[in-house]
Motif scaffolding. Sequence first.
Motif, PDB file in Angstrom:
ATOM      1  N   TRP A  71     -11.750  39.438  99.222  1.00 22.97           N
ATOM      2  CA  TRP A  71     -11.583  39.442  97.840  1.00 22.97           C
ATOM      3  C   TRP A  71     -12.891  38.798  97.148  1.00 22.97           C
ATOM      4  N   LEU A  72     -13.227  37.707  97.710  1.00 22.88           N
ATOM      5  CA  LEU A  72     -14.469  36.849  97.205  1.00 22.88           C
ATOM      6  C   LEU A  72     -15.808  37.661  97.357  1.00 22.88           C
ATOM      7  N   CYS A  73     -15.748  38.120  98.478  1.00 24.41           N
ATOM      8  CA  CYS A  73     -16.805  39.188  98.953  1.00 24.41           C
ATOM      9  C   CYS A  73     -17.215  40.471  97.784  1.00 24.41           C
ATOM     10  N   CYS A  74     -15.950  40.748  97.300  1.00 27.10           N
ATOM     11  CA  CYS A  74     -16.059  41.906  96.092  1.00 27.10           C
ATOM     12  C   CYS A  74     -17.176  41.491  95.311  1.00 27.10           C
ATOM     13  N   ALA A  75     -17.453  40.331  95.038  1.00 27.73           N
ATOM     14  CA  ALA A  75     -18.531  39.782  93.994  1.00 27.73           C
ATOM     15  C   ALA A  75     -20.058  40.342  94.427  1.00 27.73           C
ATOM     16  N   LEU A  76     -20.045  40.625  95.774  1.00 32.67           N
ATOM     17  CA  LEU A  76     -21.335  41.384  96.415  1.00 32.67           C
ATOM     18  C   LEU A  76     -21.355  42.935  96.408  1.00 32.67           C
ATOM     19  N   GLU A  77     -20.164  43.432  96.177  1.00 30.70           N
ATOM     20  CA  GLU A  77     -20.091  44.787  96.392  1.00 30.70           C
ATOM     21  C   GLU A  77     -20.916  45.806  95.720  1.00 30.70           C
ATOM     22  N   GLU A  78     -20.941  45.364  94.032  1.00 21.75           N
ATOM     23  CA  GLU A  78     -21.729  46.150  93.403  1.00 21.75           C
ATOM     24  C   GLU A  78     -23.209  46.378  94.088  1.00 21.75           C
ATOM     25  N   ALA A  84     -27.220  33.607 100.197  1.00 20.98           N
ATOM     26  CA  ALA A  84     -26.778  32.606  99.470  1.00 20.98           C
ATOM     27  C   ALA A  84     -25.228  32.336  99.210  1.00 20.98           C
ATOM     28  N   LEU A  85     -24.845  33.668  98.569  1.00 21.50           N
ATOM     29  CA  LEU A  85     -23.458  33.710  98.145  1.00 21.50           C
ATOM     30  C   LEU A  85     -22.474  33.768  99.352  1.00 21.50           C
ATOM     31  N   ARG A  86     -22.600  34.335 100.283  1.00 16.23           N
ATOM     32  CA  ARG A  86     -21.888  34.528 101.640  1.00 16.23           C
ATOM     33  C   ARG A  86     -21.878  33.087 101.928  1.00 16.23           C
ATOM     34  N   ALA A  87     -22.720  32.379 101.943  1.00 16.99           N
ATOM     35  CA  ALA A  87     -22.683  30.748 102.552  1.00 16.99           C
ATOM     36  C   ALA A  87     -21.749  30.253 101.405  1.00 16.99           C
ATOM     37  N   THR A  88     -21.690  30.550 100.333  1.00 15.97           N
ATOM     38  CA  THR A  88     -21.019  29.721  99.390  1.00 15.97           C
ATOM     39  C   THR A  88     -19.568  30.112  99.663  1.00 15.97           C
ATOM     40  N   ILE A  89     -19.235  31.528  99.888  1.00 14.41           N
ATOM     41  CA  ILE A  89     -17.748  31.888 100.304  1.00 14.41           C
ATOM     42  C   ILE A  89     -17.342  31.088 101.231  1.00 14.41           C
ATOM     43  N   GLU A  90     -18.005  30.995 102.386  1.00 12.25           N
ATOM     44  CA  GLU A  90     -17.719  30.378 103.401  1.00 12.25           C
ATOM     45  C   GLU A  90     -17.237  28.716 103.284  1.00 12.25           C
ATOM     46  N   VAL A  91     -17.982  28.278 102.269  1.00 15.25           N
ATOM     47  CA  VAL A  91     -17.838  26.861 101.983  1.00 15.25           C
ATOM     48  C   VAL A  91     -16.362  26.899 101.215  1.00 15.25           C
ATOM     49  N   ALA A  92     -16.158  27.755 100.176  1.00 15.09           N
ATOM     50  CA  ALA A  92     -15.131  27.781  99.537  1.00 15.09           C
ATOM     51  C   ALA A  92     -13.768  27.848 100.373  1.00 15.09           C
ATOM     52  N   LEU A  93     -13.910  28.918 101.370  1.00 14.52           N
ATOM     53  CA  LEU A  93     -12.741  29.237 102.305  1.00 14.52           C
ATOM     54  C   LEU A  93     -12.576  27.976 103.206  1.00 14.52           C
ATOM     55  N   GLY A  94     -13.516  27.161 103.485  1.00 17.27           N
ATOM     56  CA  GLY A  94     -13.366  25.771 104.279  1.00 17.27           C
ATOM     57  C   GLY A  94     -12.677  24.749 103.464  1.00 17.27           C
ATOM     58  N   CYS A  95     -12.323  25.001 102.183  1.00 17.41           N
ATOM     59  CA  CYS A  95     -11.671  24.015 101.367  1.00 17.41           C
ATOM     60  C   CYS A  95     -10.136  24.522 101.224  1.00 17.41           C
ATOM     61  N   LEU A  96      -9.882  25.638 102.216  1.00 19.44           N
ATOM     62  CA  LEU A  96      -8.417  26.161 102.241  1.00 19.44           C
ATOM     63  C   LEU A  96      -8.015  25.802 103.694  1.00 19.44           C
ATOM     64  N   ARG A  97      -7.350  24.683 103.867  1.00 23.67           N
ATOM     65  CA  ARG A  97      -7.011  24.120 105.128  1.00 23.67           C
ATOM     66  C   ARG A  97      -5.572  23.721 105.209  1.00 23.67           C
TER      67      ARG A  97
END
Length: 195
Positions: free
Chosen positions: A89-96, A182-195
């Motif tokens: 879902w977060l990667c959808c931001a990059l699909e366009e 850069a945005l893919r790296a941000t997505i990984e940081v955001a997912l890292g908050c979900l523990r």
Amino acid sequence: MTRGRPRTFDPERMLEQAMQMFWRHGYEATSLQDLLTATGLSKSSLYQTYPSKRALFAAALRHYCAQRRRELRERLQAAVSPREFLRGWLCCALEEECAGEAPRGCMLVNVASEFSQADAEIAALLRSGVEGLRQVLVEALRRAQDCGELDAAADVQVLAGYLQCVMNGLRTQRKAGASVEALRATIEVALGCLR
């Protein structure tokens, strides 16, 4: 009383075409002629269905919200895991960008930026749209708790709001020219908050 001619167009398709136009250009920048060209309708046919441009815009926004919520729920049902659903879902931001289009961002965010709280009906539609998406994210986060991907004590309501903010930021940053890497790296940081 005589009846008018029956509709010879698909109202759902017409609404989709209008939604795409409003999403691409916004309410103010979309002219009646733009809408007629996009939908292929005459002015009289358009006004027989929607009494004004604003009424068509409100219907298009409702259509967008319902469509996005349905698509999000379908993605959740098909996902191999809740965490992978959230990543996708977060990667959808990059699909366009990958599709070769200029990034449009989220129609909800675009409309919120254009209208703010100046129009009570549009503001209510925005709140409803945001809440509908939040409910799907809450469901995904609860599933993540159930399967051990997220701590059982995590506040899924707060996390759903956080993820919505991240997604809005990703789309805004992409529109502003941030790199996909850069945005893919941000997505990984955001997912890292979900523990």
